[in-house]
Design a protein around this motif. Structure first.
Motif, mmCIF file in Angstrom:
data_model
loop_
_atom_site.group_PDB
_atom_site.id
_atom_site.type_symbol
_atom_site.label_atom_id
_atom_site.label_comp_id
_atom_site.label_asym_id
_atom_site.label_seq_id
_atom_site.Cartn_x
_atom_site.Cartn_y
_atom_site.Cartn_z
ATOM 1 N N SER A 179 0.810 -1.214 0.000
ATOM 2 C CA SER A 179 0.000 0.000 0.000
ATOM 3 C C SER A 179 0.842 1.262 0.000
ATOM 4 C CB SER A 179 -0.932 0.015 1.223
ATOM 5 O OG SER A 179 -1.857 -1.042 1.179
ATOM 6 N N THR A 180 1.994 1.243 0.684
ATOM 7 C CA THR A 180 2.738 2.486 0.887
ATOM 8 C C THR A 180 4.035 2.593 0.095
ATOM 9 O OG1 THR A 180 4.083 1.741 2.785
ATOM 10 C CG2 THR A 180 1.842 2.548 3.246
ATOM 11 N N GLY B 88 7.411 5.394 1.518
ATOM 12 C CA GLY B 88 6.770 4.198 2.026
ATOM 13 C C GLY B 88 7.250 3.744 3.377
ATOM 14 N N LEU B 89 6.584 2.696 3.869
ATOM 15 C CA LEU B 89 6.893 2.088 5.154
ATOM 16 C C LEU B 89 7.342 0.655 4.909
ATOM 17 C CD1 LEU B 89 3.675 3.253 7.079
ATOM 18 C CD2 LEU B 89 5.929 4.366 7.084
ATOM 19 N N ASN C 159 -0.822 6.956 -3.207
ATOM 20 C CA ASN C 159 -2.054 6.236 -3.477
ATOM 21 C C ASN C 159 -1.930 4.845 -2.860
ATOM 22 O OD1 ASN C 159 -4.189 4.771 -4.528
ATOM 23 N ND2 ASN C 159 -3.549 4.951 -6.662
ATOM 24 N N PRO C 160 -2.686 4.548 -1.819
ATOM 25 C CA PRO C 160 -2.511 3.253 -1.146
ATOM 26 C C PRO C 160 -3.148 2.067 -1.865
ATOM 27 C CG PRO C 160 -4.213 4.521 -0.045
ATOM 28 C CD PRO C 160 -3.669 5.404 -1.125
ATOM 29 N N PHE C 161 -3.720 2.287 -3.043
ATOM 30 C CA PHE C 161 -4.495 1.224 -3.673
ATOM 31 C C PHE C 161 -3.896 0.676 -4.963
ATOM 32 C CE2 PHE C 161 -7.479 3.969 -1.294
ATOM 33 C CZ PHE C 161 -7.779 3.069 -0.287
ATOM 34 N N ASP C 162 -2.757 1.201 -5.419
ATOM 35 C CA ASP C 162 -2.132 0.614 -6.601
ATOM 36 C C ASP C 162 -0.840 -0.095 -6.212
ATOM 37 O OD1 ASP C 162 -0.471 2.747 -6.098
ATOM 38 O OD2 ASP C 162 -0.458 3.508 -8.146
ATOM 39 N N THR D 173 6.308 -7.367 0.120
ATOM 40 C CA THR D 173 7.402 -6.406 0.200
ATOM 41 C C THR D 173 8.051 -6.162 -1.159
ATOM 42 O OG1 THR D 173 8.796 -8.263 0.887
ATOM 43 C CG2 THR D 173 7.983 -6.791 2.620
ATOM 44 N N GLY D 174 7.786 -7.017 -2.154
ATOM 45 C CA GLY D 174 8.347 -6.816 -3.483
ATOM 46 C C GLY D 174 8.011 -5.456 -4.059
ATOM 47 N N GLN D 175 6.823 -4.943 -3.760
ATOM 48 C CA GLN D 175 6.447 -3.600 -4.217
ATOM 49 C C GLN D 175 7.324 -2.541 -3.555
ATOM 50 O OE1 GLN D 175 4.339 -2.027 -6.420
ATOM 51 N NE2 GLN D 175 5.131 -0.110 -5.586
#
Length: 535
Positions: free
Chosen positions: A274-275, A281-282, A346-349, A455-457
């Protein structure tokens, strides 16, 4: 349900919650207002907010799933296997483990792990195939081998496979035409927010978890989470996660008495996907029962406490978070959406999850999962790099590890990414602890391809301060995929290669260690880690 905080976390709550209340963020969130994250996010958020009402809207599923479970139980079918990735598997895993009911989660393309699942109690097995898009290659491959296994055993696959997918997806159309039982999920909920949709409830309910109670727990707290009130725990948690100054972007998840088994793994995906984007990000760091060493200046410690624990935490930036499982899932979803607002994303993509999939497909099409030649081979381990070349005059695995660790920036982290059998090689995850002690920085551990949906994102889209250790292995025996020209071995090699390529494209340093002989290579790797961390 309570969220208590100290230090910088308490300061963030004091600073941001009043402005969130004044702006009616909570009530707008639960009214599904898509404008809360800015114009660029609006098209995505407008179709991703139905999760706020799932405590009520998912209620009809309870009876449908109970009826299906009774039918299977009457036929002696009591082994539930879930084929799914990311949000489709992590929520059911937590729900079933917390309720103490068995569920086999097959979220891998590693041939040995797939084969082990296939040969486990096939005569008693029901398979839930879960894919939101209906085009997830891992899940499609798992479905194909189960169809073949059932057919070979003289079992009609349509009597044993239940499909969960979005309405109108390719899988939805194909499964209905084939004659499978299909249960559609709410299409206006993203995968990592889908715990209380059919994706979370169908496999959990079939396995015997009390999904009615789970929905009761979520419904019981929804009014509290929707309230524009400074006591709102979602606003408090979201402010602590996303509002510290400077941002403490390493979120350390500590099991401190929660009854929710494996909750950190579910929260990890929610937070990271999400972040972790736009260079922000977190990074969630799941550490089990205790953190490794003293708290670092960029860490926020999140203690997952028992439902009735309202104690005040101690430390510089520490929060205690409690709640029933259903309530906690809704709380964290609302809190991460709040944190996204404060961070400015944007937490949704999940753009970088998609890029890694595309790179894997490209390598798979070329049949070149590991096209790059090894820099050198040490015993049963091939050594490669991706991204910046940092090996220098290294000639051993230990040398390569030291060279990678020398790339770690002061604010950075190490991600260990192991494309091995998640069940048989579970003990490999223990290397995280000595590595964290050695580096005195956060260390995460993920089994591939599972972490690619988590976590890959963050690895690719978050801050550019990570270094990456990728571990791949030769399977004991490869496994073909019916109707495909590639095998599971080909597929997981392409996934690892694609992920390394995208990391390299983002300038991340990647050390790739391939075990040409699994047992010997694993022992050699662990010996090298011991050597490096002991010095």
């Amino acid at each position: 349900m309570a969220v208590t905080a100290t230090g910088a976390a308490a300061d963030a709550i004091s600073s941001h919650v009043p402005e969130l209340v004044a702006g009616k963020f909570a009530s707008k969130l639960f009214a599904q207002d898509p404008t809360l994250w800015g114009p660029a996010a609006e098209s995505e958020s407008s179709k991703r907010l139905s999760w706020v009402g799932l405590g009520t809207s998912s209620r009809p599923l309870v009876a449908e799933i109970a009826s299906l479970r009774s039918k299977f139980s009457a036929a002696g079918l009591d082994h539930i296997v879930l084929c799914g990735m990311g949000g489709s598997s992590l929520a059911p895993e937590v729900i079933c483990a917390t309720d103490g009911v068995p569920l086999t989660v097959l979220d891998s393309s590693q041939p040995d792990m797939v084969r082990a699942a296939l040969t486990d109690r096939l005569e008693q097995t029901v398979v839930v195939v879960s894919s939101k898009s209906g085009s997830t290659v891992e899940t499609d491959s798992q479905r194909r081998v189960y169809e073949q296994a059932f057919t070979d055993a003289g079992i009609d696959p349509t009597e044993r496979i239940v499909v969960v997918t979005d309405p109108g997806s390719p899988l939805d159309k194909d499964a209905r035409a084939t004659g499978y039982t299909v249960i559609n999920a709410d299409p206006d909920v993203g995968g990592r927010y889908s715990a209380l949709t059919a994706f979370g409830l169908v496999p959990s309910g079939l396995a015997g978890a009390d999904i009615g109670r789970l929905l009761d727990e979520a419904e019981a707290v929804s009014g509290t989470l929707a309230a524009d009130d400074e006591a709102n725990p979602a606003l408090r948690l979201g402010a602590a996660l996303g509002g510290t100054q400077p941002l403490r972007d390493k979120t350390v998840l500590i099991n401190a008495g929660t009854a929710a088994v494996g909750f950190g793994d579910w929260a990890e995906q929610l937070i990271a996907e999400s972040t972790g984007k736009d260079g922000k990000g977190l990074l969630p760091v799941v550490v089990g029962d205790s953190p490794t060493g003293e708290q670092l200046a960029d860490e926020l410690w999140v203690r997952l406490v028992a439902n009735d624990d309202e104690s005040q935490p101690s430390g510089d930036a520490v929060i205690n978070v409690g709640g029933s499982l259903g309530g906690a899932m809704l709380l964290w979803e609302a809190a991460v959406a709040t944190a996204g607002r404060l961070i400015g994303i944007n937490p949704f993509d999940q753009p970088d999850v998609e890029s890694a999939k595309a790179a894997a497909r490209e390598l798979l099409g070329k049949g070149t999962g590991d096209a790059a030649p090894a820099a050198y081979t040490d015993g049963a381990v091939e050594v490669r790099t991706a991204g910046p070349d940092f090996l220098g005059d290294a000639t051993t695995v230990a040398d390569a590890l030291r060279a990678l660790f020398a790339q770690l920036p002061p604010s950075g982290y190490l991600a260990v990414m192991a494309y091995v059998d998640r069940i048989a090689d579970q003990s490999l995850a223990d290397v995280r602890i000595p590595l964290a002690h050695k580096l005195n920085r956060p260390v995460t551990f993920g089994f591939g391809p599972r972490f690619l949906h988590s976590t890959g994102q963050y690895h690719k889209g978050g801050p550019a301060d990570g270094i990456f250790l990728q571990i791949t292995t030769a399977p004991t025996q490869d496994l073909s995929i019916p109707g495909r020209e590639f095998t599971f071995g080909d597929f997981i090699a392409s996934q690892a290669g694609g992920d390394a390529k995208v990391l390299a494209d983002h300038g991340r340093p990647v050390l790739r260690l391939n075990l040409t002989d699994h047992e010997a290579g694993l022992a050699q790797l662990q010996a090298a880690i011991t050597e490096v961390t002991a010095s």
